[in-house]
Write a protein that holds these residues in place. Structure first.
Motif, PDB file in Angstrom:
ATOM      1  N   ASP A   1      -6.614  -5.994  -2.950  1.00 53.49           N
ATOM      2  CA  ASP A   1      -6.278  -5.394  -1.662  1.00 53.49           C
ATOM      3  C   ASP A   1      -5.451  -6.327  -0.769  1.00 53.49           C
ATOM      4  OD1 ASP A   1      -8.242  -7.208  -0.992  1.00 53.49           O
ATOM      5  OD2 ASP A   1      -9.721  -5.691  -0.494  1.00 53.49           O
ATOM      6  N   HIS A   2      -5.337  -7.606  -1.101  1.00 52.37           N
ATOM      7  CA  HIS A   2      -4.522  -8.590  -0.381  1.00 52.37           C
ATOM      8  C   HIS A   2      -4.912  -8.692   1.097  1.00 52.37           C
ATOM      9  CE1 HIS A   2      -2.040  -8.688  -3.956  1.00 52.37           C
ATOM     10  NE2 HIS A   2      -1.915  -7.375  -3.886  1.00 52.37           N
ATOM     11  N   LEU A   3      -6.189  -8.587   1.386  1.00 58.62           N
ATOM     12  CA  LEU A   3      -6.659  -8.579   2.768  1.00 58.62           C
ATOM     13  C   LEU A   3      -6.458  -9.931   3.442  1.00 58.62           C
ATOM     14  CD1 LEU A   3      -8.063  -6.723   4.849  1.00 58.62           C
ATOM     15  CD2 LEU A   3     -10.196  -7.756   4.142  1.00 58.62           C
TER      16      LEU A   3
ATOM     17  N   SER B   1      -2.811 -10.556   4.166  1.00 58.55           N
ATOM     18  CA  SER B   1      -2.377  -9.721   5.289  1.00 58.55           C
ATOM     19  C   SER B   1      -2.898 -10.266   6.611  1.00 58.55           C
ATOM     20  CB  SER B   1      -2.864  -8.288   5.102  1.00 58.55           C
ATOM     21  OG  SER B   1      -2.323  -7.734   3.940  1.00 58.55           O
TER      22      SER B   1
ATOM     23  N   GLY C   1      -2.801  -1.059  -1.876  1.00 57.33           N
ATOM     24  CA  GLY C   1      -2.693  -2.497  -2.112  1.00 57.33           C
ATOM     25  C   GLY C   1      -1.274  -2.931  -2.432  1.00 57.33           C
TER      26      GLY C   1
ATOM     27  N   SER D   1      -4.094  -2.986   3.772  1.00 49.94           N
ATOM     28  CA  SER D   1      -5.110  -3.739   3.029  1.00 49.94           C
ATOM     29  C   SER D   1      -6.509  -3.203   3.299  1.00 49.94           C
ATOM     30  CB  SER D   1      -5.040  -5.220   3.397  1.00 49.94           C
ATOM     31  OG  SER D   1      -3.834  -5.779   2.984  1.00 49.94           O
TER      32      SER D   1
END
Length: 126
Positions: A56-58, A61, A100, A81
């Motif tokens: 999710d690349h939270l 981000s 994502g 995200s």
């Protein structure tokens, strides 16, 4: 000691009374018609491992939002995200993958623009 190393034999079932070992010695053509031959079969079910959940690349981000939020691209990436993480929790892996990948593209774009701005600022001031 050698007996302990040998694998255990499977449990055997006694043959029914109407089946005799003498009848099983020959081919099927030599067997009387009333003889019943029992056989065992083993079914092996192989299940594939589930695919890993999409990223999710939270964190990326979040850092893009805090340190390089050019034209709110970091904020948009953070939004996608969070949506990706929500979809992943619900089990919708295709939706999570879509959100994502959008967050990843926004993060890459924001990072590229921020690096370009830093290069331009350093070049102009030098």
């Amino acid at each position: 000691r050698a007996r302990r190393m040998q694998p255990l034999l499977p449990p055997y079932e006694p043959l029914p009374e109407e089946v005799r070992m003498d009848d099983m010695a020959g081919s099927k053509a030599e067997m009387p018609e009333s003889t019943t031959v029992m056989s065992r079969s083993t079914t092996v079910t192989v299940e594939e491992a589930p695919p890993p959940p999409p990223r999710d690349h939270l964190v990326w981000s979040l850092f893009t939002t805090l340190y390089g939020n050019f034209c709110c691209l970091g904020l948009l990436a953070f939004f996608f995200s969070v949506k990706s993480r929500d979809r992943k929790v619900l089990g919708d892996y295709s939706g999570a993958l879509s959100y994502g990948s959008t967050a990843k593209c926004l993060n890459i774009t924001a990072l590229g623009i921020n690096i370009g701005i830093v290069v331009i600022v350093v070049t102009v001031t030098a």
